[in-house]
Design an enzyme around this catalytic site. Structure first.
Site, PDB file in Angstrom:
ATOM      1  CE  LYS A  13      -3.995  -2.434   2.161  1.00  0.00           C
ATOM      2  NZ  LYS A  13      -4.297  -2.731   3.576  1.00  0.00           N
ATOM      3  CD  GLN A  25      -3.242  -4.482   6.901  1.00  0.00           C
ATOM      4  OE1 GLN A  25      -3.333  -3.299   5.973  1.00  0.00           O
ATOM      5  NE2 GLN A  25      -4.067  -5.653   6.311  1.00  0.00           N
ATOM      6  CG  ASP A  42      -9.534  -0.244   5.359  1.00  0.00           C
ATOM      7  OD1 ASP A  42      -9.303  -0.583   4.237  1.00  0.00           O
ATOM      8  OD2 ASP A  42      -9.011  -0.670   6.362  1.00  0.00           O
TER       9      ASP A  42
END
Ligand code: NAP
Length: 294
Positions: free
Chosen positions: A52, A96, A119
């Site tokens: 990412k 994460q 997200d």
């Protein structure tokens, strides 16, 4: 049969974003920023975070990794999130997952500023998605919608069957396919492990979205001719013929189902590459909203 090339489409999206960010640079404007918070040493999570970070750097998004010890307390993690909620150079916060067991994931997600929720997991983002408001969408389902749009697949009034009801794929993609919008507006059925004979449902699908997590689970005799197949699954199966000893396959038996499909995503190279591209897009959307850029 048309192969839906997620790798190529993801690259196109990254190039489009890079162009927009290049013009911000030329105009001397503040650039978008993303922080990724990684707690612990899980190798797969570490690899996702690094990819990412690399993807951000390639298109000009400032990106920072906060790597925390496995034993970091929930209170310290919440403090760190709060500092980034207020940080004017950071427009996206990604924690994460999964987190170590002593940390309450829901509590963490709920403490991310929804404007920076790249997200798309915050209950406010989810609520807006369900209502049909513009919001930050979960990246994998958002990538699926983008593939359907860019391949100009007719979804209006079509029967979309989603197999899987997770909060990150199944439920959000079912909701997004239901919206009265381009690349959606479908009649939606959602299946899960209590479905019994799954083929009763999958055989009626015009669009089949498989997010199950079981290798080659959807067979040729479970679909009808002409079906559009989106395979979200990422499963490792043993393969002694390759040096690493395994290969990655989807939830759909590609050899069988591709013979009947009109469109199909491969694994790898289908939905997977779209997930990071849509994270970058979400970060840019968050940036524009926060910096009030049209
Ligand atoms: P998950 O949380 O494990 O959910 C799996 C879903 O499949 C559950 O709803 C489960 O039903 C359902 N299911 C399991 N066995 C079934 C059966 N025999 N018949 C019908 N439904 C069944 O998985 P996930 O996080 O959604 O991920 C699904 C797959 O997508 C995994 O392979 C994952 O690695 C992959 N994935 C890929 C990406 C990407 O970027 N391409 C992103 C996320 C996930 P119940 O709810 O009843 O248990």
């Amino acid at each position: 049969m048309t192969l839906i090339d997620g790798k190529k489409t993801a690259l196109e999206i990254r190039e489009e974003l890079k162009k927009e960010i290049d013009s911000l640079k030329i105009a001397g404007r503040k650039l978008p920023g993303l922080v990724t918070i990684l707690v612990g040493d899980d190798p797969a999570s570490g690899m996702y975070v690094r990819s990412k970070n690399k993807a951000c750097a390639e298109i000009g998004i400032f990106s920072k990794i906060e790597k925390l010890d496995e034993n970091t307390s929930q209170a310290d993690l919440l403090k760190l999130i709060e500092s980034y909620n207020k940080n004017e150079n950071i427009h996206g916060i990604l924690v994460q997952l999964p987190l170590p067991k002593h940390i309450d994931e829901d509590r963490i997600i709920q403490n991310i500023n929804p404007l920076k929720d790249v997200d798309g997991f915050h209950p406010i983002s989810v609520g807006n998605m369900v209502i049909g408001n513009k919001t930050l969408y979960p990246c994998t389902p958002y990538g699926i919608i983008e593939l359907l749009r860019r391949y100009k697949i007719d979804t209006k009034g079509k029967h979309a069957v989603v197999v899987g009801r997770s909060n990150i794929v199944g439920k959000p993609i079912a909701n997004m396919m239901l919206q009265k919008k381009d690349g959606a507006n479908s009649i939606v059925t959602v299946c899960h492990s209590a479905a019994g004979d799954l083929s009763v449902y999958t055989k009626t699908a015009d669009i089949l979205i498989a997010a199950i997590g079981r290798a080659n689970f959807i067979k040729g005799d479970m679909v009808k001719n002409g079906v559009v197949v989106i395979d979200v699954g990422i499963n490792r199966v043993e393969d002694p013929s390759v040096s690493k000893g395994y290969k990655v396959v989807g939830d759909v038996d590609f050899d069988e189902v591709s013979k009947k499909a009109s469109y199909i995503t491969p694994v790898p190279g289908g939905v997977g590459p779209m997930t990071i591209a849509m994270l970058l897009k979400n970060n840019f959307e968050a940036y524009k909203r926060i910096e009030k850029i049209d």
